[in-house]
Enzyme design. Structure first.
Site, PDB file in Angstrom:
ATOM      1  N   TYR A  34     -23.423  23.046  -5.806  1.00 22.82           N
ATOM      2  CA  TYR A  34     -24.173  24.053  -6.560  1.00 22.82           C
ATOM      3  C   TYR A  34     -23.461  25.405  -6.533  1.00 22.82           C
ATOM      4  O   TYR A  34     -24.073  26.449  -6.706  1.00 22.82           O
ATOM      5  CB  TYR A  34     -25.599  24.189  -6.015  1.00 22.82           C
ATOM      6  CG  TYR A  34     -26.478  22.960  -6.244  1.00 22.82           C
ATOM      7  CD1 TYR A  34     -26.061  21.916  -7.050  1.00 22.82           C
ATOM      8  CD2 TYR A  34     -27.737  22.865  -5.667  1.00 22.82           C
ATOM      9  CE1 TYR A  34     -26.855  20.793  -7.259  1.00 22.82           C
ATOM     10  CE2 TYR A  34     -28.549  21.747  -5.869  1.00 22.82           C
ATOM     11  CZ  TYR A  34     -28.095  20.711  -6.668  1.00 22.82           C
ATOM     12  OH  TYR A  34     -28.889  19.606  -6.867  1.00 22.82           O
TER      13      TYR A  34
ATOM     14  N   LYS B  28     -20.789  13.103   4.165  1.00 27.21           N
ATOM     15  CA  LYS B  28     -20.006  12.017   3.569  1.00 27.21           C
ATOM     16  C   LYS B  28     -18.539  12.342   3.834  1.00 27.21           C
ATOM     17  O   LYS B  28     -17.692  12.389   2.921  1.00 27.21           O
ATOM     18  CB  LYS B  28     -20.340  11.941   2.063  1.00 27.21           C
ATOM     19  CG  LYS B  28     -19.830  10.730   1.341  1.00 27.21           C
ATOM     20  CD  LYS B  28     -20.633   9.474   1.579  1.00 27.21           C
ATOM     21  CE  LYS B  28     -19.987   8.311   0.835  1.00 27.21           C
ATOM     22  NZ  LYS B  28     -20.491   7.003   1.230  1.00 27.21           N
TER      23      LYS B  28
ATOM     24  N   ASP C  19     -25.445   8.333   2.093  1.00 23.70           N
ATOM     25  CA  ASP C  19     -25.919   7.217   1.263  1.00 23.70           C
ATOM     26  C   ASP C  19     -26.700   6.206   2.102  1.00 23.70           C
ATOM     27  O   ASP C  19     -27.813   5.811   1.750  1.00 23.70           O
ATOM     28  CB  ASP C  19     -24.758   6.562   0.510  1.00 23.70           C
ATOM     29  CG  ASP C  19     -23.543   6.285   1.382  1.00 23.70           C
ATOM     30  OD1 ASP C  19     -23.529   6.727   2.543  1.00 23.70           O
ATOM     31  OD2 ASP C  19     -22.613   5.615   0.903  1.00 23.70           O
TER      32      ASP C  19
ATOM     33  N   ASP D  54     -31.211  18.250  -1.438  1.00 20.47           N
ATOM     34  CA  ASP D  54     -32.069  18.245  -2.617  1.00 20.47           C
ATOM     35  C   ASP D  54     -32.570  16.828  -2.887  1.00 20.47           C
ATOM     36  O   ASP D  54     -33.769  16.581  -3.072  1.00 20.47           O
ATOM     37  CB  ASP D  54     -31.241  18.754  -3.807  1.00 20.47           C
ATOM     38  CG  ASP D  54     -32.101  19.273  -4.936  1.00 20.47           C
ATOM     39  OD1 ASP D  54     -33.331  19.361  -4.753  1.00 20.47           O
ATOM     40  OD2 ASP D  54     -31.542  19.578  -6.001  1.00 20.47           O
TER      41      ASP D  54
ATOM     42  N   ASP E   1     -36.421  14.928  -1.952  1.00 23.47           N
ATOM     43  CA  ASP E   1     -37.261  14.364  -3.011  1.00 23.47           C
ATOM     44  C   ASP E   1     -37.598  12.906  -2.717  1.00 23.47           C
ATOM     45  O   ASP E   1     -38.707  12.446  -2.978  1.00 23.47           O
ATOM     46  CB  ASP E   1     -36.572  14.472  -4.376  1.00 23.47           C
ATOM     47  CG  ASP E   1     -36.941  15.760  -5.100  1.00 23.47           C
ATOM     48  OD1 ASP E   1     -37.230  16.759  -4.409  1.00 23.47           O
ATOM     49  OD2 ASP E   1     -36.949  15.767  -6.348  1.00 23.47           O
TER      50      ASP E   1
END
Ligand code: ATP
Ligand code: MG
Length: 326
Positions: free
Chosen positions: A120, A167, A199, A223, A227
């Site tokens: 971002y 990661k 992941d 983010d 969710d």
């Protein structure tokens, strides 16, 4: 001591749930001065700008900001507001509540999401037609800040499990730096921790969320994983969040302006009231924060509940029930 609180209801159900949180705060024996300010779609229609200078100044000067939601103009409002308060950590608790249906009733997770960089960063380019790039920025400074905050949060709030999501096996330079820095912070603090590939972590969180507590994440991972956790506990109307800066902070529900139910007076005020409870923690009123949370929990358990939770109560009725519990 007076605490100046900027109150920015914004659009849609922000207009309905923000007053609910202010009502609840008004029941506590704390000296708040609420300064109301405008932002969002309607403000843009009236004034030509979604975030007027006056609102930005009110948020910058306040001890904390309560923000409801913005509709179409969300990115023009919340991104600058987060940077005005200098927020580096986005704190997103996802807890299942007794008495409500949840996919994973044992869930009690808190995502500590880096809030300033990663993918971002906003650095995107079209290098030639049909080929675009994005620069993923990870700094030692921001990684250290988020890790420090995450371990502090875990200690302060009694979470034993801290997981560093990354990661680094693929993004060796960027997540390598994020992971190394977070591990160094943990070791300097003498704190226990685990690391997890983001992941695989998504799968484990979906299947056995009870094995996790605080999860420290780079921006995009935080983010998405938060969710996912929202799905486990059932419903946007329940999830609060905090944007924490060095000296300032902003508290907002995870949900948006919900245009489909706006104006009907049936929005669930829990997410906003729980965001106000996070503000109480931040302003160092832990007992009052806990009292507010307990009141919300009790109403979630025994009602009245808004339609999103299967009930038929209005926003006001549910808010009054919380106030009565206090
Ligand atoms: P925005 O663009 O402002 O985010 P949206 O259409 O994505 O708007 P959200 O606010 O993100 O809407 O909500 C998504 C769904 O969840 C909607 O169907 C909405 O009615 C529901 N919802 C969100 N918050 C609440 C709440 N506090 N109470 C009840 N339902 C809610
Ligand atoms: Mg939305």
């Amino acid at each position: 001591m007076t605490h100046e609180i900027a109150v920015i209801p914004g659009d849609g159900i922000g207009q309905e749930v923000t007053p609910a949180a202010v009502d609840v705060l008004g029941e506590l024996n704390i000296d708040f001065e609420f300064v109301h300010a405008e932002a969002g779609d309607e403000t843009k229609a009236e004034t030509g700008t979604a975030l007027p200078e006056e609102t930005a100044e009110i948020a910058a000067d306040a001890d904390a900001t309560l923000f409801g939601a913005a509709g179409e103009t969300a990115a023009d409002v919340i991104l600058p507001l987060r940077s005005i308060v200098g927020s580096f950590a986005n704190v997103r608790p996802a807890r299942a509540y007794p008495g409500l249906d949840a996919l994973q009733p044992e869930t009690d997770l808190v995502f500590i999401r880096e809030n300033t960089e990663g993918v971002y960063s906003g650095i995107e380019d079209e290098i030639t037609e049909g080929v675009r790039t994005l620069t993923r920025v990870i700094t030692e400074d921001a990684s250290e800040k988020i890790a420090e905050y995450g371990f502090q949060y875990a200690k302060r709030n009694g979470y034993d499990d801290v997981t560093i999501a990354h990661k680094a096996n693929v993004m060796r330079e960027t997540d390598g730096l994020f992971l190394d820095t977070a591990e160094r912070v943990a070791e300097e603090r003498g704190a226990e921790y685990d690391t997890a590939l983001m992941d695989a972590l998504a799968m484990h969180l979906a299947m056995t969320p009870e094995e996790y507590g605080v999860v420290i994440c780079p921006n995009l991972a935080g983010d998405m994983l938060s969710d996912l956790a929202a799905g486990l506990v059932g419903g946007l109307g329940l999830l609060p969040s905090a944007n924490i800066g060095e000296e300032n902070a902003l508290f907002e529900p995870v949900h948006g302006s919900a245009p489909d139910i706006a104006g009907e007076g049936v929005a669930n005020p829990s997410a906003m009231i729980l965001s106000a409870a996070m503000m109480l923690d931040h302003l160092e009123y832990p007992e009052e924060a806990e009292t507010v949370r307990a009141a919300v929990e009790s109403v979630l358990d025994s009602g009245p509940r808004t339609p999103d939770l299967g009930g038929s109560a209005s926003t006001e009725e549910m808010t009054e029930a919380v106030v009565d519990e206090l």
